[in-house]
Design a protein around this motif. Sequence first.
Motif, PDB file in Angstrom:
ATOM      1  N   LEU A 101      -9.645   1.254   2.526  1.00 41.06           N
ATOM      2  CA  LEU A 101      -8.932   0.165   2.018  1.00 41.06           C
ATOM      3  C   LEU A 101      -9.347  -1.190   2.881  1.00 41.06           C
ATOM      4  CD1 LEU A 101      -5.430   1.109   0.895  1.00 41.06           C
ATOM      5  CD2 LEU A 101      -7.459   0.723  -0.574  1.00 41.06           C
TER       6      LEU A 101
ATOM      7  N   ASP B 132      -1.703  -1.170  -3.829  1.00 38.19           N
ATOM      8  CA  ASP B 132      -2.810  -0.214  -3.852  1.00 38.19           C
ATOM      9  C   ASP B 132      -2.221   1.152  -3.595  1.00 38.19           C
ATOM     10  OD1 ASP B 132      -5.606  -1.534  -3.513  1.00 38.19           O
ATOM     11  OD2 ASP B 132      -4.258  -3.023  -2.492  1.00 38.19           O
ATOM     12  N   TYR B 133      -2.980   2.088  -4.049  1.00 36.57           N
ATOM     13  CA  TYR B 133      -2.518   3.645  -3.905  1.00 36.57           C
ATOM     14  C   TYR B 133      -3.620   4.372  -3.129  1.00 36.57           C
ATOM     15  CZ  TYR B 133      -0.948   8.432  -4.633  1.00 36.57           C
ATOM     16  OH  TYR B 133      -0.781   9.735  -4.584  1.00 36.57           O
TER      17      TYR B 133
ATOM     18  N   LYS C   6     -11.541  -4.077   1.458  1.00 36.29           N
ATOM     19  CA  LYS C   6     -10.851  -4.872   0.615  1.00 36.29           C
ATOM     20  C   LYS C   6     -10.189  -5.751   1.367  1.00 36.29           C
ATOM     21  CE  LYS C   6      -6.776  -5.170  -2.435  1.00 36.29           C
ATOM     22  NZ  LYS C   6      -5.629  -4.595  -3.293  1.00 36.29           N
TER      23      LYS C   6
ATOM     24  N   ILE D 128       0.753  -1.243  -0.141  1.00 39.44           N
ATOM     25  CA  ILE D 128       0.045  -0.012   0.103  1.00 39.44           C
ATOM     26  C   ILE D 128       0.920   1.129   0.072  1.00 39.44           C
ATOM     27  CG2 ILE D 128      -1.859   1.417   1.289  1.00 39.44           C
ATOM     28  CD1 ILE D 128      -2.536  -1.388   2.814  1.00 39.44           C
TER      29      ILE D 128
ATOM     30  N   ASP E 175      -2.273  -6.012  -9.933  1.00 40.16           N
ATOM     31  CA  ASP E 175      -3.551  -5.221  -9.890  1.00 40.16           C
ATOM     32  C   ASP E 175      -4.359  -5.495  -8.421  1.00 40.16           C
ATOM     33  OD1 ASP E 175      -3.273  -3.950 -12.154  1.00 40.16           O
ATOM     34  OD2 ASP E 175      -4.565  -5.235 -13.347  1.00 40.16           O
ATOM     35  N   ASP E 176      -3.944  -6.904  -8.087  1.00 37.85           N
ATOM     36  CA  ASP E 176      -4.795  -7.258  -6.706  1.00 37.85           C
ATOM     37  C   ASP E 176      -3.933  -6.998  -5.680  1.00 37.85           C
ATOM     38  OD1 ASP E 176      -6.888  -8.167  -8.262  1.00 37.85           O
ATOM     39  OD2 ASP E 176      -6.025 -10.214  -8.472  1.00 37.85           O
TER      40      ASP E 176
ATOM     41  N   ASN F  11      -5.782   3.683 -13.694  1.00 38.59           N
ATOM     42  CA  ASN F  11      -7.233   3.515 -13.309  1.00 38.59           C
ATOM     43  C   ASN F  11      -8.140   3.953 -14.395  1.00 38.59           C
ATOM     44  OD1 ASN F  11      -6.721   2.788 -10.548  1.00 38.59           O
ATOM     45  ND2 ASN F  11      -6.304   4.940 -10.132  1.00 38.59           N
TER      46      ASN F  11
ATOM     47  N   ASP G 259     -12.206   1.732  -3.990  1.00 31.48           N
ATOM     48  CA  ASP G 259     -10.910   1.326  -4.772  1.00 31.48           C
ATOM     49  C   ASP G 259     -11.258   1.171  -6.181  1.00 31.48           C
ATOM     50  OD1 ASP G 259      -8.585   0.261  -5.676  1.00 31.48           O
ATOM     51  OD2 ASP G 259      -8.521  -1.192  -4.108  1.00 31.48           O
TER      52      ASP G 259
ATOM     53  N   LYS H 266     -10.054  -0.923  -8.279  1.00 32.34           N
ATOM     54  CA  LYS H 266      -9.942  -2.443  -8.396  1.00 32.34           C
ATOM     55  C   LYS H 266     -11.188  -3.318  -7.927  1.00 32.34           C
ATOM     56  CE  LYS H 266      -4.830  -2.422  -7.897  1.00 32.34           C
ATOM     57  NZ  LYS H 266      -4.739  -1.108  -7.426  1.00 32.34           N
ATOM     58  N   THR H 267     -12.177  -2.614  -7.303  1.00 26.58           N
ATOM     59  CA  THR H 267     -13.341  -3.140  -6.877  1.00 26.58           C
ATOM     60  C   THR H 267     -14.536  -2.873  -7.742  1.00 26.58           C
ATOM     61  OG1 THR H 267     -13.751  -1.671  -5.162  1.00 26.58           O
ATOM     62  CG2 THR H 267     -12.589  -3.941  -4.676  1.00 26.58           C
TER      63      THR H 267
END
Length: 486
Positions: free
Chosen positions: A211, A200-201, A214, A177, A196-197, A284, A426, A428-429
């Motif tokens: 986060l 996190d940023y 997640k 992270i 990708d999984d 993103n 996020d 990614k979700t």
Amino acid sequence: MMPAPPFFLLLLGLVGAHAAVDLRMAAAMAAGLCKTRPTDLVFIIDSSRSVRPSEFEQVKVFLAKVIEGLDVGPNATRVGVVNYASRVKNEVSLKTHRTKAGLVKAVTKIEPLSTGTMTGLAIQFALNVAFSDGEGARVKSRDISKVAIIVTDGRPQDNVKEVAQRARDAGIEIFAIGVGRVDMSTLKQMASDPLDDHVDYVESYSVIEKLTKKFQEAFCVSDLCATGDHDCEQVCISSPGSYKCACKDGFTLMDDGRSCSACSNSATDVVFLIDGSKSVRPENFELVKKWINQIVDKLDVSDSKAHVGLVQYSSSVKLEFPLDRYKNKKDLKDAVKKMAYMERGTMTGQALNFMTENSLGARPGVTKVGIVFTDGRSQDYIGDAAKRVKENGFKMYAVGVGNAVEDELKEIASEPTGEHYFYTADFKTMSQIAKKLQINICQEEDPCECDSLVKFQKKVEDALQALTKKLESMSKRIALLENKIV
């Protein structure tokens, strides 16, 4: 008794569908926090001088909230915390605390070290010490995972690539992270695949708490139907580690295996209004395009059914393509993939006005749906524009990510807002939102047609009664003839 017209049967079916949704939500709430698979979890947290005391407190809140979602215990999840700067300190051992309360209390007492940033040294310490038998680590197996979550906000002063590889080779799954001005290439060197999984940023420590969900989900193994972690529109049927979808009586399961329909797919014009501001970031924006195509996959794109248009906005508004350009999914999805990232500001109100003031190739008399995506606060006023676009006939869905303002999303969304706005912390979700966002448009029943149906049924009944009387009369005549013959 006269059979109920299809319109009323449809209403009853819809009531049943909503009841099913409510029951599933109640079951999920009753289930509480999901049970997590047995894991040896070590947090590796950066407390170098670049991390202010107030920011370090926010990191501890994040840790505490993740821990609250875990099934903590000697035979379940064990948690350790490694604190580092120029030196490394083993704050919490995997063997020390057996309860959530004890863990959270220990986390609140951690103090920042406030020196340099020796991230590689911290990973090496975790590999040699924190994940050792002496500190309470268990032998890695199919049933027990080893996970490290690294939180850092800067560029390390030592090498991380090789030591992170050694940790991964030892069976440790690494999540990285990054906060603020972190070096993204370093995060990628540390994290496990797929990146990708595992990378996190967040822009600041003030939003790291977003986060939490997640990571709670990452460790969760449970009845996916009971926890609501599924994409079935109506009925979810559990199976070990999985599920399948079904529909209530009167509804049909669609080809996607998730959606249910009580009517034929009617013609629909769907317009995506996509935030392309600089805060989204190029990587993103690629996820946003995948998300659009995930929704497109659920539509019946054809000349007579669903048409899709795409508008991107930042400080200005750009029509990527109108509703009447593409008549099949392949060409449509290819066009979405080619959309170039605009960057700059976030003029959501101006973009909504663009939808109202331009036809965009919409068909007369066809249901119009707008899907707005944004990741931040609008730089102009959206109230009047959001009202006008709905008055102009658009059924509006609002989707927000990261720093999006939920009050603005609700203002954009059609009623009931709970079914028309979605938020996730996020990018990614976002795929989970695509699964839940159901564009179910049925043509409204024409009251005149309904009245005509009732009249038709009455005429049929009258005709049957008349025919019955004639048959009875004919039967009597036949009986009389038979008597005369005899």
